[in-house]
Design a protein around this motif. Structure first.
Motif, PDB file in Angstrom:
ATOM      1  N   ILE A   1       6.176   0.081  -2.530  1.00  0.00           N
ATOM      2  CA  ILE A   1       6.564   0.854  -3.943  1.00  0.00           C
ATOM      3  C   ILE A   1       7.285   2.137  -3.925  1.00  0.00           C
ATOM      4  N   HIS A   2       8.486   2.178  -4.495  1.00  0.00           N
ATOM      5  CA  HIS A   2       9.374   3.558  -4.263  1.00  0.00           C
ATOM      6  C   HIS A   2       9.398   4.050  -5.803  1.00  0.00           C
ATOM      7  N   MET A   3       8.944   5.379  -5.808  1.00  0.00           N
ATOM      8  CA  MET A   3       9.156   6.160  -7.062  1.00  0.00           C
ATOM      9  C   MET A   3      10.263   6.936  -6.953  1.00  0.00           C
ATOM     10  N   GLY A   4      11.111   7.129  -8.097  1.00  0.00           N
ATOM     11  CA  GLY A   4      11.939   8.138  -7.956  1.00  0.00           C
ATOM     12  C   GLY A   4      12.234   8.813  -9.306  1.00  0.00           C
ATOM     13  N   VAL A   5      12.237  10.290  -9.260  1.00  0.00           N
ATOM     14  CA  VAL A   5      12.168  10.954 -10.516  1.00  0.00           C
ATOM     15  C   VAL A   5      13.157  12.116 -10.374  1.00  0.00           C
ATOM     16  N   VAL A   6      14.516  11.757 -10.900  1.00  0.00           N
ATOM     17  CA  VAL A   6      15.469  12.733 -11.109  1.00  0.00           C
ATOM     18  C   VAL A   6      15.966  12.571 -12.371  1.00  0.00           C
ATOM     19  N   ASP A   7      15.671  13.240 -13.366  1.00  0.00           N
ATOM     20  CA  ASP A   7      15.408  12.635 -14.816  1.00  0.00           C
ATOM     21  C   ASP A   7      15.774  13.842 -16.069  1.00  0.00           C
ATOM     22  N   PRO A   8      17.050  14.264 -15.885  1.00  0.00           N
ATOM     23  CA  PRO A   8      17.615  15.185 -16.900  1.00  0.00           C
ATOM     24  C   PRO A   8      17.214  14.606 -18.453  1.00  0.00           C
ATOM     25  N   GLY A   9      17.230  13.180 -18.645  1.00  0.00           N
ATOM     26  CA  GLY A   9      17.081  12.877 -19.964  1.00  0.00           C
ATOM     27  C   GLY A   9      15.789  12.473 -20.397  1.00  0.00           C
ATOM     28  N   VAL A  10      14.814  13.068 -19.567  1.00  0.00           N
ATOM     29  CA  VAL A  10      13.213  12.842 -20.068  1.00  0.00           C
ATOM     30  C   VAL A  10      12.916  13.312 -21.442  1.00  0.00           C
TER      31      VAL A  10
ATOM     32  N   ALA B   1       3.736   7.473 -12.245  1.00  0.00           N
ATOM     33  CA  ALA B   1       2.812   7.532 -11.250  1.00  0.00           C
ATOM     34  C   ALA B   1       1.799   6.191 -11.536  1.00  0.00           C
ATOM     35  N   PRO B   2       1.294   6.268 -12.705  1.00  0.00           N
ATOM     36  CA  PRO B   2       0.220   5.283 -13.148  1.00  0.00           C
ATOM     37  C   PRO B   2       0.957   3.500 -13.007  1.00  0.00           C
ATOM     38  N   VAL B   3       2.160   3.518 -13.368  1.00  0.00           N
ATOM     39  CA  VAL B   3       2.658   2.284 -13.182  1.00  0.00           C
ATOM     40  C   VAL B   3       2.835   1.775 -11.591  1.00  0.00           C
TER      41      VAL B   3
ATOM     42  N   LEU C   1       9.194  -2.842  -4.788  1.00  0.00           N
ATOM     43  CA  LEU C   1       9.485  -2.471  -6.219  1.00  0.00           C
ATOM     44  C   LEU C   1       9.793  -0.865  -6.386  1.00  0.00           C
ATOM     45  N   LEU C   2      10.911  -0.578  -7.244  1.00  0.00           N
ATOM     46  CA  LEU C   2      11.520   0.832  -7.294  1.00  0.00           C
ATOM     47  C   LEU C   2      10.890   1.000  -8.802  1.00  0.00           C
ATOM     48  N   VAL C   3      10.470   2.338  -9.089  1.00  0.00           N
ATOM     49  CA  VAL C   3       9.981   2.901 -10.368  1.00  0.00           C
ATOM     50  C   VAL C   3      10.696   4.115 -10.609  1.00  0.00           C
TER      51      VAL C   3
ATOM     52  N   ASP D   1       0.550  -1.141  -0.119  1.00  0.00           N
ATOM     53  CA  ASP D   1      -0.005  -0.008   0.020  1.00  0.00           C
ATOM     54  C   ASP D   1       0.781   1.317  -0.029  1.00  0.00           C
ATOM     55  N   VAL D   2       2.042   1.058   0.773  1.00  0.00           N
ATOM     56  CA  VAL D   2       2.860   2.425   0.729  1.00  0.00           C
ATOM     57  C   VAL D   2       3.646   2.714  -0.593  1.00  0.00           C
ATOM     58  N   ILE D   3       3.361   3.913  -1.017  1.00  0.00           N
ATOM     59  CA  ILE D   3       4.315   4.248  -2.131  1.00  0.00           C
ATOM     60  C   ILE D   3       4.988   5.630  -1.818  1.00  0.00           C
ATOM     61  N   THR D   4       6.292   5.436  -2.077  1.00  0.00           N
ATOM     62  CA  THR D   4       7.108   6.626  -1.485  1.00  0.00           C
ATOM     63  C   THR D   4       7.452   7.313  -2.808  1.00  0.00           C
ATOM     64  N   LEU D   5       7.650   8.731  -2.715  1.00  0.00           N
ATOM     65  CA  LEU D   5       8.004   9.572  -3.746  1.00  0.00           C
ATOM     66  C   LEU D   5       9.213  10.378  -3.668  1.00  0.00           C
ATOM     67  N   THR D   6      10.393  10.291  -4.366  1.00  0.00           N
ATOM     68  CA  THR D   6      11.415  10.872  -4.262  1.00  0.00           C
ATOM     69  C   THR D   6      11.892  11.853  -5.778  1.00  0.00           C
ATOM     70  N   THR D   7      11.779  12.932  -5.655  1.00  0.00           N
ATOM     71  CA  THR D   7      11.803  14.056  -7.002  1.00  0.00           C
ATOM     72  C   THR D   7      12.863  15.024  -6.767  1.00  0.00           C
TER      73      THR D   7
END
Lengths: 261, 261, 261
Positions: A62-71, A131-133, A86-88, A2-8
């Motif tokens: 679920i851990h989401m990380g977005v530092v993404d200069p190449g987006v 986010a949706p993933v 799981l990390l995304v 249930d836990v989704i962490t966000l790092t951006t």
């Protein structure tokens, strides 16, 4: 999970809010936790250190990380499957040091558009893909439904350190809010090599200081330089009741040499 | 008591995230609320004011506070049992003004290692002691299981104020984001003494101004100094549509004297 | 509607915490999401843009917005009923652009003191009116129980843009954390008018640049000016791997003219 962490590196604000809105629309029961949104813009190494140093304290998540200069420039989107979590995020190394701590099992490239938003902005994969993933993974969707296994993901580490009889060499990998200099030298390297209470030579960025190796800040005189073990089990250069970064003029990337006196 | 609030000087980031991870690992149903993580580093009085001014608005909760310059130097860890809520943090005065508002019943020293993490970092009791203790308390563990009652806890107050026929003296205890100067002079002291709309003499840090005592900011001319009652029921020196802190060059600790003209 | 979002200019801290405490006391099951608390103080237009650009990503929710220079001066408190969501805040235009995106159906003036706190601070309607109203709405109370319909609410828009054969004119309405200049020129206006990859003349605040119209940042040379479509479907002036705001000396309100070369 249930836990989704966000790092951006988005700053706390409307971009992060959009991500949370998307997640809650897919999984209304998600428990979203902000880890850090003030990673310096596009600084993948800092983001990787943040994830590395704190994801270990979470229950399976679920851990989401977005530092993404190449987006938008063709880099892949990945899921990293670890022992319990799981990390995304983007395939640029950001997720890898943390994943090694959490027991990296398999990296998957995100492929299935069914788990993305219908229209993907080329500049905001955080909202439209990650986010949706993440939300679908938290509902129990398996990585194999979302993508395909890959082996050639982009790696990242925090540089090497060296230990001789007379000195230990490493580098500053993070400066915390109090100005403490966190190095890449692990607890194991220093603990056998020096005794708590021992006075040591400390070079930071080529300038020389001396100070004791201590278990805590507050037993040293106010303003004095000291070495301690950070809460992430890394050697840390600190100034009691002050900022080591300011006093020593040091920042991320500076070489640190600790020597016997 | 599902709600656990967090107030620290860590900045919003990985240290706070580690605390949340530990809490959610012990009590997955905890509803964690960030109160403030931008207390100025090691400023116990500011942290105490933050807790004092806003915990009263929460339903029965667990409140964790960590502003802790003495961490690792032998100061005690405490639970403060109040009428409906429990506070957790260091024994340095931080929790006391808020606890008095919430009905302080008994202070307990945290003793039982069963409710701490197996290995306690000497520099991060927030993660290794306060977080697991708060999580266990939110699951219904009683303070008496965690520790032992103490009477000689460290106190803290916001200084005294004085009222004569001609003037009220107090001090600035907090500067808010808009630059308003919150004093330690309570609503009761000023309301009987002056009338709303009355023009008063206002000294801040030894410099003299004049302005009206008002129920709200916006009835005064733009840029003018005025006195009002803060939302915490304390006398506040403000500048309409501006920053009193900047205009008056004032900060926490400055003496405030309000006089009849 | 369990989700309650918060957008304010209070800064993340004790004022926001008080609001959350009040909400959780009334609806313990509320899922509170911070959208942004760093709207520049009293900048209604910035707050309106934040709400406008991100509320669309949320599932049906209660959205509370407080950027409120007129608090206590007689402006009305409103609920905006949209297709699936409800917005709560001051009647100063703040909520209107977002409400139009969400399908504005009816504006209601908050009247019923039963849904306010017993004593309303003239300077903190966020805590004493909007928070309890939002919490009651999230429990299923209807807007008609809380207030009365009004038609003469205060409006707000982001200015007009114009399109000719040779140029498109608009203005900067938001500068994001990376220094990107978000304009009020919608995707539809530019997409028919220019081709992706086309080199265009770009005037910002009267100074002239040239750069390509691109689908993403990262295909342009580092440091070069470019035009792209923001994640909110608005034309954006950017500098690849840099800050357009800094490089072009531009901020909110600056005129932007895009021309054929």
């Amino acid at each position: 999970l249930d836990v989704i962490t966000l790092t951006t590196d988005f700053g706390m604000g409307k971009y992060v809010a959009a991500i949370k809105g998307i997640i809650l629309g897919i999984n209304p029961g998600a428990r979203i936790v902000d880890v850090d949104h003030n990673v310096r813009p596009q600084n993948i190494r800092e983001g990787a250190y943040v994830l590395f140093s704190c994801l270990r304290y979470f229950p399976p998540s679920i851990h989401m990380g977005v530092v993404d200069p190449g987006v938008g420039a063709g880099r892949r989107n990945i899921i990293v499957e670890c022992t319990d979590s799981l990390l995304v995020g983007p395939d640029n190394g950001l997720l890898i040091p943390a994943s090694r701590v959490l027991g990296l099992k398999q990296v998957w490239e995100v492929k299935n558009p069914r788990f993305m938003r219908p229209k993907v902005s080329p500049t905001f994969h955080g909202r439209d893909i990650f986010a949706p993933v993440a939300a679908h993974l938290s509902l129990g969707v398996a990585p194999a439904e979302v993508g395909a296994p890959i082996e050639d993901f982009v790696g990242l580490d925090f540089g090497s350190h060296s230990v001789t009889e007379w000195e230990i060499r490493g580098q500053v990998i993070y400066v915390d809010r109090f100005g403490n200099l966190i190095t890449n030298i692990p607890r194991e390297a220093i603990e056998g090599w020096a005794q708590f209470g021992e006075e040591l030579a400390i070079q930071v960025g080529g300038r020389a200081y001396a100070g004791p190796f201590q278990t805590t800040y507050s037993t040293a005189p106010k303003g004095s330089v000291l070495l301690t073990i950070s809460s992430s089990d890394l050697l840390e250069v600190s100034v009691n009741m002050g900022s080591a970064s300011q006093k020593l003029g040091a920042r991320e990337g500076f070489e640190v040499v600790v020597g016997k006196t």
